[in-house]
Design a protein around this motif. Structure first.
Motif, PDB file in Angstrom:
ATOM      1  N   VAL A   1       0.843  -1.195   0.000  1.00 17.89           N
ATOM      2  CA  VAL A   1       0.000   0.000   0.000  1.00 17.89           C
ATOM      3  C   VAL A   1       0.877   1.243   0.000  1.00 17.89           C
ATOM      4  CG1 VAL A   1      -1.904   1.194   1.118  1.00 17.89           C
ATOM      5  CG2 VAL A   1      -1.663  -1.280   1.395  1.00 17.89           C
TER       6      VAL A   1
ATOM      7  N   PHE B   1       0.338   5.100   0.794  1.00 22.00           N
ATOM      8  CA  PHE B   1      -0.656   5.991   1.375  1.00 22.00           C
ATOM      9  C   PHE B   1      -0.466   7.413   0.866  1.00 22.00           C
ATOM     10  CE2 PHE B   1      -0.303   2.462   4.267  1.00 22.00           C
ATOM     11  CZ  PHE B   1      -1.624   2.189   4.576  1.00 22.00           C
ATOM     12  N   GLN B   2      -1.549   8.172   1.000  1.00 25.21           N
ATOM     13  CA  GLN B   2      -1.524   9.557   0.524  1.00 25.21           C
ATOM     14  C   GLN B   2      -0.384  10.343   1.176  1.00 25.21           C
ATOM     15  OE1 GLN B   2      -5.268  11.522   0.820  1.00 25.21           O
ATOM     16  NE2 GLN B   2      -4.437  13.511   0.295  1.00 25.21           N
ATOM     17  N   SER B   3      -0.180  10.115   2.496  1.00 25.67           N
ATOM     18  CA  SER B   3       0.888  10.841   3.194  1.00 25.67           C
ATOM     19  C   SER B   3       2.184  10.042   3.170  1.00 25.67           C
ATOM     20  CB  SER B   3       0.478  11.086   4.635  1.00 25.67           C
ATOM     21  OG  SER B   3       0.389   9.848   5.305  1.00 25.67           O
TER      22      SER B   3
ATOM     23  N   ALA C   1       3.170   7.735   4.780  1.00 26.83           N
ATOM     24  CA  ALA C   1       3.281   6.978   6.035  1.00 26.83           C
ATOM     25  C   ALA C   1       4.641   6.329   6.194  1.00 26.83           C
ATOM     26  CB  ALA C   1       2.175   5.918   6.125  1.00 26.83           C
ATOM     27  N   LEU C   2       5.698   7.047   5.869  1.00 20.56           N
ATOM     28  CA  LEU C   2       7.040   6.516   6.143  1.00 20.56           C
ATOM     29  C   LEU C   2       7.273   6.585   7.645  1.00 20.56           C
ATOM     30  CD1 LEU C   2       9.036   8.173   3.245  1.00 20.56           C
ATOM     31  CD2 LEU C   2       7.998   5.911   3.339  1.00 20.56           C
ATOM     32  N   TYR C   3       8.001   5.606   8.161  1.00 18.86           N
ATOM     33  CA  TYR C   3       8.273   5.598   9.598  1.00 18.86           C
ATOM     34  C   TYR C   3       9.362   6.624   9.888  1.00 18.86           C
ATOM     35  CZ  TYR C   3       6.009   1.170   8.579  1.00 18.86           C
ATOM     36  OH  TYR C   3       5.157   0.216   8.113  1.00 18.86           O
ATOM     37  N   PRO C   4       9.003   7.709  10.583  1.00 18.47           N
ATOM     38  CA  PRO C   4       9.931   8.850  10.667  1.00 18.47           C
ATOM     39  C   PRO C   4      11.204   8.556  11.446  1.00 18.47           C
ATOM     40  CG  PRO C   4       7.971   9.211  12.017  1.00 18.47           C
ATOM     41  CD  PRO C   4       7.728   7.962  11.247  1.00 18.47           C
ATOM     42  N   HIS C   5      11.152   7.549  12.352  1.00 15.91           N
ATOM     43  CA  HIS C   5      12.332   7.293  13.175  1.00 15.91           C
ATOM     44  C   HIS C   5      13.279   6.295  12.522  1.00 15.91           C
ATOM     45  CE1 HIS C   5       9.290   4.321  13.922  1.00 15.91           C
ATOM     46  NE2 HIS C   5      10.173   3.534  14.503  1.00 15.91           N
ATOM     47  N   MET C   6      12.933   5.816  11.321  1.00 15.70           N
ATOM     48  CA  MET C   6      13.796   4.845  10.656  1.00 15.70           C
ATOM     49  C   MET C   6      14.426   5.484   9.425  1.00 15.70           C
ATOM     50  SD  MET C   6      11.519   1.408  10.604  1.00 15.70           S
ATOM     51  CE  MET C   6      10.806   0.667  12.051  1.00 15.70           C
TER      52      MET C   6
ATOM     53  N   PHE D   1      11.577  -3.043   6.467  1.00 16.54           N
ATOM     54  CA  PHE D   1      10.645  -3.419   7.537  1.00 16.54           C
ATOM     55  C   PHE D   1       9.734  -4.597   7.194  1.00 16.54           C
ATOM     56  CE2 PHE D   1       6.754  -2.876  10.035  1.00 16.54           C
ATOM     57  CZ  PHE D   1       7.277  -2.940  11.310  1.00 16.54           C
ATOM     58  N   PRO D   2       9.080  -4.593   6.028  1.00 13.23           N
ATOM     59  CA  PRO D   2       8.192  -5.728   5.719  1.00 13.23           C
ATOM     60  C   PRO D   2       8.924  -7.062   5.695  1.00 13.23           C
ATOM     61  CG  PRO D   2       7.795  -3.913   4.209  1.00 13.23           C
ATOM     62  CD  PRO D   2       9.023  -3.555   4.985  1.00 13.23           C
TER      63      PRO D   2
ATOM     64  N   GLN E   1      11.693  -7.664   7.414  1.00 14.27           N
ATOM     65  CA  GLN E   1      12.170  -7.923   8.769  1.00 14.27           C
ATOM     66  C   GLN E   1      11.097  -8.584   9.619  1.00 14.27           C
ATOM     67  OE1 GLN E   1      13.430  -4.459  10.920  1.00 14.27           O
ATOM     68  NE2 GLN E   1      15.552  -4.910  10.414  1.00 14.27           N
ATOM     69  N   VAL E   2       9.863  -8.063   9.529  1.00 16.86           N
ATOM     70  CA  VAL E   2       8.811  -8.666  10.346  1.00 16.86           C
ATOM     71  C   VAL E   2       8.469 -10.063   9.846  1.00 16.86           C
ATOM     72  CG1 VAL E   2       7.802  -6.492  11.093  1.00 16.86           C
ATOM     73  CG2 VAL E   2       6.984  -7.566   9.005  1.00 16.86           C
TER      74      VAL E   2
ATOM     75  N   ARG F   1       8.877   0.413  -0.457  1.00 15.88           N
ATOM     76  CA  ARG F   1       8.451  -0.354   0.711  1.00 15.88           C
ATOM     77  C   ARG F   1       7.229  -1.206   0.375  1.00 15.88           C
ATOM     78  NH1 ARG F   1       6.612   2.977   5.787  1.00 15.88           N
ATOM     79  NH2 ARG F   1       4.743   3.055   4.509  1.00 15.88           N
TER      80      ARG F   1
END
Lengths: 280, 460, 351
Positions: free
Chosen positions: C78, C80-82, C84-89, C97-98, C100-101, C145
């Motif tokens: 997905v 997203f419009q914003s 939605a990047l993880y700001p602390h990474m 991340f995908p 890794q989990v 991502r």
């Protein structure tokens, strides 16, 4: 604070500064004397100190008769404040997240409950808590008073954390779960790092609040082995045998060192915390 | 496995597809299980230290629990105090209970068997007098003297003492045991009378509405209530709102650095631990303290300004709490003022407003909600918190600064008499708990709780 | 992978957002969900990726029924419009991340991240944090991502809404390039008809929770099924005229203008109709003469746009190559191409 509130050129500033300075003077004098008196002596009937002395700090080396060692008290106070802080941070960050983001049955009832408890003056429950602790055998133990203090700080912590979690964009979480992470992983690895400033603020507040707390340890853990600084100092002052204001002040300054350090370092943050609807 | 532009048929080919939709998977990835896990510790804490205490406070307030009764169970003990209580209800029975009785029973014989008292004597006693009851020592001893072998006075005393079955100070763990003992002593009592005896000899706590009757009848309680109203009103009006507003507005008209300094300064008392903070005030007020020394050259005799008169004590109590309480209002009002667009100030100045007019027409109207917030909030915390008063005057002099919450503390948790009256203290606390919950609910309504609750967007 | 929505419904509490929707997205195709805000297109997207749970019907990925499968196991990507990047990474951690989990080995992850970074042209940004990136770069990271776990379907929720005009143009072709190169099935949610038309194989146009029409962009433009579709597509937009149908022609309200109708759209009897005429079909050349007055001239550079008011108060638009001889207030008699005129019935459907 943004530099937006430059004083207007249309009004003079100095009369207000002068007025407020005069009103603040007694407060300043009290604080100055708090520090000065601990290292000086003055002749009877005089307010001007004339000799330098460290004798008021004698309590650091010589334990008072019938009182616990000041170092034991220091360790107790540190244990009390840090444990309380840890419990508050841990549980608030967990419950706050669940209430902010997860599908819990009865969520709105729980939220209302937290808010009522937040506004509710919990110290009125002290008598019942006292009896509860006696029943479960935690009276006069540090663990007991730590749990109680943490519990009473929880509603504020939960409410604060819930508010901060609310500001984390939903899309971060949506991205997390569509990336394949469980809700727990999303919370721990994606959301928790975003609310770190809130955790720091809450931790600071909980530590200061625990460090200063008087009534709870006074009632629930008054024993010499578990005494914290507030109870220790209060019992020194109440004891007629060794009346020495300057010594009391020295103990007070010693007790206040962490508070002063934190105050100097985090003034701005503290103003946000204490202005943000915490108990006052 | 590298990512290269390939056909979608390749997508996911190398990855083991998890069992889609299996129950455990859903539990693991859904939010409900996690929600309960996250909530559980908090719920336990809340139940233990909020809900249980609220319920217990209510429960205790309908008991006569005190240090004397203990908080767990009790026993039936015919103590002198219970007998004197019984005297009003059952004077005759009380009298009988207080008298020693001499009952010739197996227990006494067995006890004497261990001693040097001659065996034949005991056998004779058992054969002739088993089960007899004597109302007093003289009658019992006269009987013993009639026994064969002419026992010496010392032996007579020893024997009579062995059969002394006085109920006074005996402890019984149950009602039945108490009643059996009464019957055994040959005391005639109707079942009702026995119940009365049981009630009066019970050492544990009992249910009662006496605390509230006492509270409504008590002059002290009325005085404490008036003190509380006075204290809350004065601190709230003078400091928590008015002076806080003055501080906020005054610092608003200063350059950032200056306002920051003054706000920090006035926040300091709030952050200073109460024990130290009150100590500083004591230094000001005590008879060898700042105020006394300052006034000495003007011929004012040194005295303890904090406790010499009720009026002075109130002045200090209000000052001590007010200086602490003003900081919260100051910060809340200051941030509300900061939220007012700067252009409104410029506009009003261009329109010719003086500073006073600006305050009255621009600032104050926009502080309405913060003032309401502070009022609600501080009323609750002033009602409940008493640590500063406890440390400063401890309610003195002579109870003139005793407020309701402090009185509850004194009643139930700390007083010089040492008899802590949990029941009455809980009843006093219950009044505050009810006021607290009512105000907190009201507060929820005023501050529009609904707006704060939105549904979670992720639906699993 | 083929995606199928089978009698799909979604409601929030008592509010029914989507009722009984059927939609098939073919394997490897890029489909646009186009519609005004609040039409339910994002709800549909969130239901496909599992953030929302369907209230009725089924969702199939290939032959797998994923209706009750949590998002984590659906294998979707997905954007997203914003973003939605993880700001602390860092960018690298974001993209990894995908994987890794999922528990992949570090070396494996590193290799795949490099590959995908090359694909979306962000190799040199891997150690930065999202806050240090421009909007377009963030968009690329979000794409990387979304693509890294080789999803069955790529879902794009208004991906270009937060970009400025120039970047939007660049990313439009970039997203399409990535979709074509990877051959992934993709769904684009947008309210911008230009995006939908320029990027997608087919468009599903939605209104009030319903799909009005599914067709290729050009089919939809030239052969809209309803008045709503005709009005939604086209920039400058189509102009509508109200009138009454009589004997194979339409008499415009409050005027004597009669417009003969093409054979195809001839209404069976008399009745109220709406005519739709696109700006490019109204101008100096044409077979149906319509007189009017120029009330507004907008210079667009290469072309001019004229608003022409008819006698009945109705308005037509005309787009023509720049000419300097007309100004506001001039009376003109232009013509429409008779076979291009669209006729809609009272319920808005095409006749």
């Amino acid at each position: 604070m943004a530099a937006s509130s430059a004083p207007s050129a249309n009004f003079r500033t100095w009369p207000i500064v002068l007025l407020l300075t005069l009103l603040s003077l007694p407060l300043v004098v009290m604080y100055i004397y708090l520090f000065v008196d601990t290292v000086t002596d003055s002749s009877t009937g005089s307010l001007i100190p004339d000799t330098f002395t460290l004798s008021h700090w004698d309590f650091l080396w010589h334990t008072k008769v019938g009182k616990p060692s000041v170092w034991v008290v220091l360790v107790n106070t540190l244990l009390f404040a840090t444990s309380t802080t840890t419990v508050v941070l841990l549980i608030s960050s967990m419950v706050g997240y669940a209430l902010s983001r997860l599908n819990v049955p009865g969520r709105s009832v729980l939220l209302a409950g937290v808010m009522v408890m937040h506004a509710f003056p919990s110290v009125t429950l002290l008598i019942a808590i006292f009896v509860v602790l006696q029943m479960v055998g935690l009276y006069n133990t540090l663990i007991g008073v730590i749990l109680v203090k943490a519990a009473l700080d929880l509603p504020l912590g939960i409410w604060l954390m819930k508010g901060f979690y609310d500001t984390v964009p939903w899309e971060i979480e949506m991205a997390g779960i569509t990336d394949g992470a469980s809700r727990f992983t999303v919370w721990r690895r994606l959301v928790l790092p975003q609310v770190f400033p809130a955790l720091a603020a809450l931790g600071l507040f909980a530590f200061l609040s625990g460090w200063s707390e008087f009534i709870l340890p006074r009632v629930l853990a008054p024993g010499n082995n578990v005494q914290v600084f507030s109870v220790y100092l209060a019992s020194l002052i109440a004891d007629d045998n060794n009346f020495d204001l300057s010594m009391f002040k020295a103990v007070g300054v010693f007790y206040a060192i962490p508070v002063i350090v934190l105050f100097v370092l985090f003034q701005r943050h503290l103003m946000n915390i204490y202005g943000g609807g915490t108990k006052g | 496995m590298t990512v290269t532009p390939t056909s979608p048929a390749d997508a996911g080919a190398g990855v083991v597809q998890p069992a889609l939709g299996s129950r455990t998977r859903r539990l693991l990835y859904g939010s409900r299980t996690l929600a309960w896990l996250l909530l559980l510790p908090g719920l336990v804490m809340v139940v233990l230290f909020f809900l249980a205490p609220v319920v217990l406070t209510a429960a205790f307030s309908f008991t006569n629990m005190s240090t004397a009764t203990g908080v767990s169970g009790g026993v039936y003990q015919v103590a002198p105090s219970s007998i004197s209580r019984l005297k009003t209800a059952l004077p005759d029975l009380a009298d009988e209970l207080s008298q020693p009785r001499y009952v010739i029973d197996q227990a006494g014989l067995d006890a004497l068997g261990q001693t040097s008292v001659p065996k034949p004597l005991l056998d004779e006693l058992a054969a002739k007098h088993m089960g007899e009851v004597f109302d007093n020592r003289r009658d019992a001893e006269r009987m013993i003297k009639t026994l064969g072998g002419r026992p010496s006075t010392a032996v007579v005393k020893q024997i009579s003492e062995a059969f002394n079955r006085s109920i006074v100070n005996a402890r019984f763990s149950s009602k039945t045991a108490l009643f059996e003992a009464i019957d055994g002593l040959g005391i005639k009592a109707t079942p009702e009378q026995k119940e009365t005896i049981a009630d009066n000899t019970w050492t544990g706590w009992v249910w009662t509405t006496g605390n509230f009757e006492r509270m409504f009848a008590s002059k002290d309680a009325l005085r404490t209530m008036l003190n509380t109203v006075f204290y809350v009103a004065m601190v709230l009006i003078i400091f928590n709102t008015a002076y806080a507003m003055f501080l906020a507005i005054a610092t608003h008209y200063m350059p950032d650095r200056t306002s920051g300094f003054f706000r920090s300064l006035w926040l300091l008392p709030r952050i200073t631990p109460p024990v130290i903070y009150v100590l500083m005030w004591k230094w000001v007020a005590w008879d060898n303290g700042f105020l006394s020394m300052l006034l000495a050259p003007f011929g004012v005799a040194p005295r303890n300004w904090l406790l010499d008169t009720g009026t002075n004590a109130w002045v200090f109590v209000i000052l001590i709490n007010g200086v602490v309480g003003a900081s919260m209002g100051m910060l809340v009002f200051a941030s509300a003022l900061k939220a007012i667009p700067q252009s409104q100030f410029w506009a009003s100045e261009v329109d010719g407003a003086s500073r006073w007019q600006q305050i009255v027409h621009i600032l104050l109207p926009q502080l309405r909600w913060p003032i309401l917030f502070i009022t609600c909030y501080q009323t609750l915390s002033l009602l409940a918190s008493y640590d500063y008063i406890l440390l400063a005057t401890n309610g003195g002099p002579g109870g003139s600064t005793e407020v309701w919450s402090l009185a509850a503390y004194h009643t139930a948790l700390f007083n010089y008499a040492g008899n802590l009256d949990y029941g009455y203290g809980a009843a006093m606390a219950l009044v505050l708990v009810i006021i607290g919950i009512t105000l907190a609910l009201l507060y929820l309504r005023v501050f529009n709780y609904r707006a704060l609750v939105s549904r979670p967007i992720i639906e699993h | 992978m083929r995606i199928l929505l089978d009698h799909f419904s979604k409601s929030f509490g008592a509010v029914k957002v989507i009722e009984d929707m059927n939609l098939e997205i073919r394997d490897g195709e890029m489909l646009a969900l186009l519609g005004p805000s609040g039409c339910g297109k994002s709800t549909t997207l969130f239901s496909i990726c599992g953030i929302h749970r369907v209230s009725g019907g089924r969702i199939l990925f290939g032959d797998n029924d994923v209706t009750n499968v949590p998002s984590q196991l659906r294998n979707v990507g997905v954007v997203f419009q914003s973003y939605a990047l993880y700001p602390h990474m860092t960018v690298r951690q974001n993209i990894a991340f995908p994987l890794q989990v999922k528990g992949l080995a570090a070396a494996d992850i590193k290799q795949q991240v490099s590959a995908i970074a090359a694909l979306v042209h962000i190799e040199e940004l891997l150690e930065r944090r999202p806050a240090q990136l421009s909007g377009g770069q963030q968009q690329r990271v979000a794409l990387a991502r979304a693509l890294i776990r080789k999803p069955d379907v790529l879902l794009l929720d208004e991906p270009l809404a937060n970009l400025d005009a120039k970047l939007r143009l660049e990313m439009r072709s970039e997203i399409r390039r990535l979709q074509l190169e990877t051959g992934i099935t993709a769904i684009l949610v947008t309210h911008d008809q230009v995006e939908a038309m320029s990027m997608c194989d087919r468009i599903a146009i939605m209104n009030a929770g319903e799909i009005i029409q599914i067709a290729t962009p050009s089919e939809m433009y030239h052969d809209p099924r309803t008045e709503f579709v005709a009005g939604f597509l086209g920039n400058p937009p189509i102009a509508f005229l109200k009138g009454t149908a009589q004997d194979g022609a339409v008499l415009l309200d409050k005027s004597d203008i009669r417009i003969p109708l093409p054979g195809r759209g001839r209404p069976a009897g008399a009745g109220r109709v709406t005519l739709g005429i696109r700006p490019e079909d109204f101008g100096p050349q044409g077979d149906v003469q319509i007189p009017g007055t120029i009330v507004f001239v907008e210079t667009q550079g290469r072309e001019n746009l004229y608003d022409v008011r008819l006698a009945d108060g109705g308005m037509l638009r005309s787009i023509q190559p720049v000419r300097g001889d007309l100004k506001v207030g001039d009376a003109v008699t232009w013509a429409a191409a008779g076979d291009k005129i669209m006729v809609f019935g009272e319920d808005g459907s095409r006749l």
